[in-house]
Design a protein around this motif. Structure first.
Motif, short mmCIF file in Angstrom:
data_model
loop_
_atom_site.label_atom_id
_atom_site.label_comp_id
_atom_site.label_asym_id
_atom_site.label_seq_id
_atom_site.Cartn_x
_atom_site.Cartn_y
_atom_site.Cartn_z
N ALA A 29 71.35 44.53 7.84
CA ALA A 29 70.45 43.86 6.90
C ALA A 29 69.13 43.47 7.57
CB ALA A 29 71.13 42.63 6.31
N ASP A 30 69.22 42.94 8.79
CA ASP A 30 68.00 42.56 9.52
C ASP A 30 67.18 43.80 9.89
OD1 ASP A 30 68.46 39.85 9.36
OD2 ASP A 30 69.51 39.75 11.28
N GLN A 31 67.84 44.87 10.27
CA GLN A 31 67.13 46.10 10.59
C GLN A 31 66.38 46.62 9.37
OE1 GLN A 31 69.76 49.02 12.30
NE2 GLN A 31 70.31 47.71 14.02
N GLU A 32 67.00 46.55 8.20
CA GLU A 32 66.36 46.99 6.96
C GLU A 32 65.16 46.11 6.62
OE1 GLU A 32 69.18 47.38 3.79
OE2 GLU A 32 70.51 48.62 5.01
N ARG A 33 65.30 44.80 6.83
CA ARG A 33 64.19 43.88 6.56
C ARG A 33 62.99 44.17 7.46
NH1 ARG A 33 68.50 39.96 6.78
NH2 ARG A 33 69.17 39.52 4.67
N ILE A 34 63.25 44.40 8.72
CA ILE A 34 62.16 44.69 9.66
C ILE A 34 61.50 46.02 9.30
CG2 ILE A 34 61.65 45.27 12.07
CD1 ILE A 34 63.68 43.09 12.84
N GLU A 35 62.29 47.02 8.97
CA GLU A 35 61.72 48.32 8.59
C GLU A 35 60.90 48.20 7.31
OE1 GLU A 35 60.45 51.95 9.02
OE2 GLU A 35 61.70 50.94 10.50
#
Length: 62
Positions: A29-35
């Motif tokens: 989820a955090d990786q998706e938010r950063i992307e």
């Protein structure tokens, strides 16, 4: 002149900082938010360029 007062400085710094974040240790989820944030900032960066045109390949004759 202070470089922080130039147009796009904060946008550029935010994008640079997001690109430096190591996402390998983060959950999905955090990786998706950063992307998503990177993508949005890149899109805004393209829109705020001084010589922005609707079609990037368009050349203006002078």
């Amino acid at each position: 002149m202070d470089p922080r007062n130039t147009p796009g400085y904060r946008l550029h710094r935010s994008l640079t900082n997001l690109k430096r974040i190591e996402t390998a240790g983060l959950d999905d989820a955090d990786q998706e938010r950063i992307e998503a944030a990177r993508t949005l900032l890149q899109d805004v960066s393209l829109l705020t360029r001084p010589n922005h045109s609707r079609d990037g390949d368009t050349q203006v004759e002078s």
